[in-house]
Design an enzyme around this catalytic site. Structure first.
Site, PDB file in Angstrom:
ATOM      1  N   TYR A  54     101.241  42.162  32.864  1.00 17.36           N
ATOM      2  CA  TYR A  54     101.365  41.250  31.511  1.00 17.36           C
ATOM      3  C   TYR A  54     101.349  42.275  30.336  1.00 17.36           C
ATOM      4  O   TYR A  54     102.050  42.144  29.428  1.00 17.36           O
ATOM      5  CB  TYR A  54     100.283  40.412  31.353  1.00 17.36           C
ATOM      6  CG  TYR A  54     100.215  39.531  30.209  1.00 17.36           C
ATOM      7  CD1 TYR A  54     100.934  38.469  30.107  1.00 17.36           C
ATOM      8  CD2 TYR A  54      99.473  39.818  28.917  1.00 17.36           C
ATOM      9  CE1 TYR A  54     101.069  37.544  28.991  1.00 17.36           C
ATOM     10  CE2 TYR A  54      99.271  39.004  27.912  1.00 17.36           C
ATOM     11  CZ  TYR A  54     100.144  38.065  27.851  1.00 17.36           C
ATOM     12  OH  TYR A  54     100.021  37.260  26.783  1.00 17.36           O
ATOM     13  N   SER A  65     101.811  39.911  22.252  1.00 15.40           N
ATOM     14  CA  SER A  65     100.305  39.606  22.279  1.00 15.40           C
ATOM     15  C   SER A  65      99.625  41.123  22.081  1.00 15.40           C
ATOM     16  O   SER A  65     100.200  41.900  21.789  1.00 15.40           O
ATOM     17  CB  SER A  65     100.143  39.195  24.092  1.00 15.40           C
ATOM     18  OG  SER A  65      98.677  39.357  24.246  1.00 15.40           O
ATOM     19  N   SER A  96     104.678  44.201  29.974  1.00 16.95           N
ATOM     20  CA  SER A  96     105.592  43.281  29.503  1.00 16.95           C
ATOM     21  C   SER A  96     105.644  43.060  27.958  1.00 16.95           C
ATOM     22  O   SER A  96     106.468  43.065  27.158  1.00 16.95           O
ATOM     23  CB  SER A  96     105.786  42.059  30.282  1.00 16.95           C
ATOM     24  OG  SER A  96     104.471  41.159  30.078  1.00 16.95           O
ATOM     25  N   LYS A  97     104.224  42.884  27.655  1.00 11.12           N
ATOM     26  CA  LYS A  97     104.394  42.786  26.005  1.00 11.12           C
ATOM     27  C   LYS A  97     104.473  43.896  25.512  1.00 11.12           C
ATOM     28  O   LYS A  97     105.016  43.927  24.301  1.00 11.12           O
ATOM     29  CB  LYS A  97     102.560  42.063  25.923  1.00 11.12           C
ATOM     30  CG  LYS A  97     102.837  40.717  26.342  1.00 11.12           C
ATOM     31  CD  LYS A  97     103.835  39.757  25.954  1.00 11.12           C
ATOM     32  CE  LYS A  97     103.476  38.419  26.569  1.00 11.12           C
ATOM     33  NZ  LYS A  97     104.733  37.683  25.882  1.00 11.12           N
TER      34      LYS A  97
END
Length: 105
Positions: A56, A43, A59-60
């Site tokens: 998030y 992402s 993690s990306k």
């Protein structure tokens, strides 16, 4: 504020999942002698710090680093020069961006 439970859940799905699936697929490809590539879709949030999306984004970013770290060993694993791991950036979904914007207000 992010709870430890939320942090663990997001990283388990968005990072650990890539690790476990990639490892299983790579082993299967090498064992079968199948040429190809493993494509990790990430992402734009791997590079953009978005308010209220800390787990998030982290993690990306981890998906990007995981891909970079395993590329060399995977290419050499089993002496198969065609085995590769490629990271692909996936544009952030506008709905997620709108939600993040609303959370700021």
């Amino acid at each position: 504020e992010t709870s430890e439970e939320s942090w663990d859940r997001v990283l388990a799905v968005n990072l650990k999942g890539y690790f476990l699936v990639g490892q299983a697929v790579a082993r299967s490809m090498v064992a079968r002698g199948l040429p190809g590539a493993i494509v990790n879709v990430s992402s734009t949030y791997q590079k953009i710090a978005a308010p209220n999306l800390t787990p998030y984004c982290v993690s990306k970013g981890g998906v990007s680093m995981l891909t970079a770290v395993v590329t060399g060993p995977l290419v050499e694993w089993g002496g198969l020069p065609w085995a590769g791991l490629t990271a692909v950036l996936f544009a952030a979904v506008p709905l997620v961006m709108r939600a993040a914007t609303r959370m700021e207000k």
